[in-house]
Design an enzyme around this catalytic site. Structure first.
Site, PDB file in Angstrom:
ATOM      1  N   CYS A   1      33.122 -12.264  -6.834  1.00  5.17           N
ATOM      2  CA  CYS A   1      33.093 -13.280  -7.887  1.00  5.17           C
ATOM      3  C   CYS A   1      31.741 -14.017  -7.929  1.00  5.17           C
ATOM      4  O   CYS A   1      30.732 -13.403  -8.259  1.00  5.17           O
ATOM      5  CB  CYS A   1      34.275 -14.232  -7.700  1.00  5.17           C
ATOM      6  SG  CYS A   1      34.862 -14.927  -9.229  1.00  5.17           S
TER       7      CYS A   1
ATOM      8  N   ARG B   1      38.056 -16.835 -20.669  1.00  3.75           N
ATOM      9  CA  ARG B   1      38.217 -16.534 -19.252  1.00  3.75           C
ATOM     10  C   ARG B   1      39.219 -15.403 -19.098  1.00  3.75           C
ATOM     11  O   ARG B   1      40.254 -15.396 -19.755  1.00  3.75           O
ATOM     12  CB  ARG B   1      38.728 -17.796 -18.554  1.00  3.75           C
ATOM     13  CG  ARG B   1      38.646 -17.759 -17.053  1.00  3.75           C
ATOM     14  CD  ARG B   1      39.097 -19.104 -16.496  1.00  3.75           C
ATOM     15  NE  ARG B   1      38.953 -19.133 -15.050  1.00  3.75           N
ATOM     16  CZ  ARG B   1      37.839 -19.499 -14.434  1.00  3.75           C
ATOM     17  NH1 ARG B   1      36.799 -19.882 -15.135  1.00  3.75           N
ATOM     18  NH2 ARG B   1      37.769 -19.485 -13.124  1.00  3.75           N
TER      19      ARG B   1
ATOM     20  N   HIS C   1      39.887 -10.631  -6.694  1.00  3.82           N
ATOM     21  CA  HIS C   1      40.530 -11.412  -5.642  1.00  3.82           C
ATOM     22  C   HIS C   1      41.841 -10.712  -5.295  1.00  3.82           C
ATOM     23  O   HIS C   1      42.140  -9.661  -5.828  1.00  3.82           O
ATOM     24  CB  HIS C   1      40.825 -12.831  -6.130  1.00  3.82           C
ATOM     25  CG  HIS C   1      39.621 -13.557  -6.655  1.00  3.82           C
ATOM     26  ND1 HIS C   1      38.660 -14.081  -5.829  1.00  3.82           N
ATOM     27  CD2 HIS C   1      39.218 -13.842  -7.916  1.00  3.82           C
ATOM     28  CE1 HIS C   1      37.724 -14.667  -6.558  1.00  3.82           C
ATOM     29  NE2 HIS C   1      38.037 -14.537  -7.830  1.00  3.82           N
TER      30      HIS C   1
END
Ligand SMILES: [Zn+2]
Lengths: 464, 265
Positions: free
Chosen positions: B95, B129, B197
């Site tokens: 990330c 997002r 993640h």
């Protein structure tokens, strides 16, 4: 009040929608009436709020809203007020409207004296603008369902936006131990800080899941003298003068702590003896006490109300199922789950756990947070606990437990909630209490299973 | 007897979000279960000797922490990281850490945040997002024992790789690097960058072992990584399979977008 036909229509339609959706079995109709009433009169909440003779109280923050709302409402009721609240936990604007409509008179007049609402952090600003509350409680800003609310910092700023919109003369009860909360209170008038000064139950350092180890004002590292829970404790910035403000109401001692009981001694001499355990509930208790006394309820009345308070809706319940005692504790984020596991293990309350992890929207779709929970503590426990891993993400949990160091025979994977409860009951000895820790929708599933077995009633049938 | 494997955990205090610490947990355990001793070295702000490590891990952070980390990295660690990577140290960057490896990051207001320029890639803020489960077919040349990778993405950044770079894999479900070229992450030598993640490595033990084998090769001064002895990965495989099912059930919905106001990473 002058008749307002539009408001009257909105309230009536909302009430009808509530009846209809209950008839359809849609979870007690906790938000649909809000949608309907808002569609007819977008000003419905502001108008119903203005009709309340003693105004409203809002409770926000990531953990403990429902319990604190219940405690504040109980204290106000004990002082003779009629209190309106969103007891079902529907805490977005629609949920507030639905609760207000349900109690309003058919033409929009108020039956209650005051509203006490729990409000989602991201809805606080709108709720403040509509309801113009007399008091707002800000409990904490712990890491929560990040995929829903974005980053914690954004959530913090939204809380601050709400506080800066408060009407003149309003009070804020805020957690002095949480640096993220304190940062949002800077420049806000009428803040009453609460905190925990007790030296027991303290952690040895900031857990790695903590979110606020840098100064919210200048970005330098924060120094912690004490850590109570997650990033909450006694802190000061290593560069600027940002530091924990001195609480106006502080917990001095915690005694008789267990999973469902604790006794708090406050520094003003008040004793709160409550049927809610866990250090996070100590924060809820002291915040509720400060809120109620700020609104003029005598401390003795608050203490009596707290003593009679029973948590609801899975926050901490006892169930009897398959001839076993179960304690159901909702866990919605790493800090909450950490404290539940720590408390259960330290008290030696049980060797048998059922942890159920779902990944639906209401749970948080990202289960990465399991890696932020200190399961290593459980793995090291001398009680050698057993965990039934359940829910849609049972395998993720089982994997987490394996990497935390639990042996294969300490974990059973059973995604199905009914089967998982049976495994738990078969492992626990008669009379032994087992601990059930679900995420939100997993709790609903487990409760449904328990309800079919005659253990509990539907949540919306509970007293509100 | 060989020395312990050194696992450098960059900014463990600031850059720990979305359970990325699970990657460190996975690497450590999987080494220990094979009798390989591990030393986890926390690396905070200030000068650091990254070449002394065999594997470096860096996760993402909250905005406030991340800009400070970018500045500290550029000031104190850029040269050391370049030497480390040239010398064969393995890297996993997730990330914000992934974005840092590139030339720059351009935020929604057009401000440019300088990266390290270690890899030829650039990132910029997107219009929305991307939040959701991701399923990826891993780059074939890595020869992973399990060819799919699963994870959870939560980022507003869009990353484009330069012409000489290969993505870590091809997106089957989710957004990935930019939503245009189906790429997710990057793999260059022993360096892996990704938006995933989950935590990523526990449910993708094949990738964990690929990184671990690279780290062992670095420690032992070998130019090629030898395969590690297998472990009992039945639980890992079950969790992987379940995550694949959940991601596939979301297929066709595309990345779950959230409107602007959402911020990095
Ligand atoms: Zn500071």
């Amino acid at each position: 009040m002058r008749p307002d036909p539009r408001l009257g229509a909105a309230v009536l339609a909302g009430k009808l929608a509530a009846t209809a959706s209950r008839g359809l079995g849609r979870g007690g109709g906790t938000t649909i009436p809000g949608d309907v009433a808002l569609a007819i009169d977008p000003g419905v909440l502001a108008k119903l709020g203005a009709a309340l003779p003693r105004g409203s109280v809002l409770v926000s923050g990531t953990n403990g809203k429902t319990t604190t709302t219940g405690l504040v409402a109980a204290a106000l009721e004990a002082s003779g007020e009629r209190v309106l609240t969103n007891a079902s936990g529907a805490n977005l604007v629609f949920g507030l409207v639905a609760a207000a409509v349900a109690q309003a008179r058919p033409l929009g007049g108020a039956r209650a004296d005051r509203a006490v609402f729990e409000v989602d952090e991201l809805s606080l600003e709108r709720a403040v603008l509509e309801l113009r509350p007399r008091l707002v409680v800000v409990l904490n800003l712990l890491r929560d369902q990040l995929d829903r609310s974005g980053e914690l910092e954004t959530t913090a700023r939204r809380i601050g936006d709400g506080l800066r919109r408060l009407p003149r003369g309003a009070h804020v009860v805020a957690n002095a131990d949480d640096p993220l909360v304190v940062a949002q209170c800077e420049g806000v008038e009428g803040v009453v800080y609460v905190g925990i000064d007790a030296d027991d139950q303290l952690l040895d350092g900031v857990p790695h899941a903590a979110d606020a180890r840098t100064c919210p004002r200048c970005g330098a590292p924060l120094h912690f003298d004490r850590v109570v829970l997650a990033h909450c404790g006694s802190y000061r910035c290593t560069r600027c003068d940002f530091a924990r403000p001195r609480p106006a109401v502080a917990v001095r001692r915690i005694t008789a702590a267990s999973l469902d009981r604790q006794r708090l001694e406050l520094d003003d001499g008040t004793v709160l003896d409550a049927a809610v355990g866990g250090i996070y509930n100590a924060y809820n208790l002291v915040a509720a006490h400060a809120a109620a006394t700020t609104l003029g309820v005598p401390a003795a009345t608050v203490a009596a109300a707290v003593a009679g308070f029973r948590p609801r809706f899975g926050r901490m319940e006892r169930l009897r199922l398959h001839d076993r005692e179960l304690r159901l504790l909702l866990a919605k984020n790493p800090a909450g789950l950490d404290v539940v596991l720590r408390t259960a293990d330290e008290l030696g309350a049980t060797h048998n756990y059922l942890i159920a992890i779902n990944d639906l929207v209401a749970d948080g779709r990202d289960v990465s947070w399991l890696w932020d929970v200190d399961f290593e503590r459980l793995a090291r426990s001398s009680h050698r606990p057993h965990v039934v891993a359940s829910g849609r993400r049972a395998h993720d949990l089982a994997l987490r437990l394996k990497y935390a160091g639990m042996a294969a025979e300490q974990v059973t994977v059973e995604p199905d909630p009914a089967a998982a409860l049976r495994v738990l009951a078969s492992r626990a000895a008669p009379g032994e209490e087992a601990v059930v820790v679900p995420t939100y929708t997993a709790m609903l599933e487990l409760r449904a299973v328990a309800q079919r077995a005659g253990a509990v009633g539907a949540f919306w049938e509970q007293r509100g | 007897m060989s020395r312990p494997l050194r696992l450098g955990h960059l900014y463990p205090r600031a850059m720990t979000i979305y359970g990325d610490v699970g990657n460190v947990c996975s690497l450590r355990r999987r080494a220990e279960w094979r009798g390989i001793e591990v030393e986890v070295v926390p690396i905070e702000a200030g000068p650091a000797d990254l070449e002394a490590c065999d594997l470096l891990f860096m996760g993402g952070g909250q905005d406030r922490d991340q800009s400070g980390v970018f500045a500290d990295f550029a000031e104190h660690k850029r040269a050391s990281l370049e030497r480390a990577v040239d010398g064969g140290v393995a890297v996993l960057a997730v990330c914000g850490g992934y974005q840092l490896l590139g030339h720059d990051y351009v935020d929604a207001e057009g401000r440019v945040l300088e990266g390290l320029g270690l890899l030829d890639l650039r990132s910029r803020a997107g219009d929305d997002r991307w939040i959701g489960n991701v399923l990826v077919e891993a780059e074939a040349s890595m020869g992973l024992a399990e060819p799919t990778l699963v994870g959870f993405e939560n980022h507003g950044g869009r990353t484009h790789l330069g012409p000489g770079l290969r993505p870590l894999g091809r997106v089957v479900v989710g957004g990935g690097n930019n939503g245009e070229d189906a790429g997710e992450g990057v793999v260059a030598g022993r360096v892996v960058g990704t938006y995933l993640h989950g935590a990523l490595l526990p449910k993708n033990p094949a990738l964990a072992d690929w990184l671990l084998a690279a780290a062992v090769a670095h420690r032992d001064g070998e130019s090629t990584a030898a395969p590690l002895p297998p472990l009992d990965d039945r639980l890992e495989a079950a969790a992987h399979t379940r995550a694949v099912e959940i991601a596939r059930a979301e297929r066709g919905r595309g990345p779950v977008a959230r409107p602007r106001g959402a911020r990095r990473p």
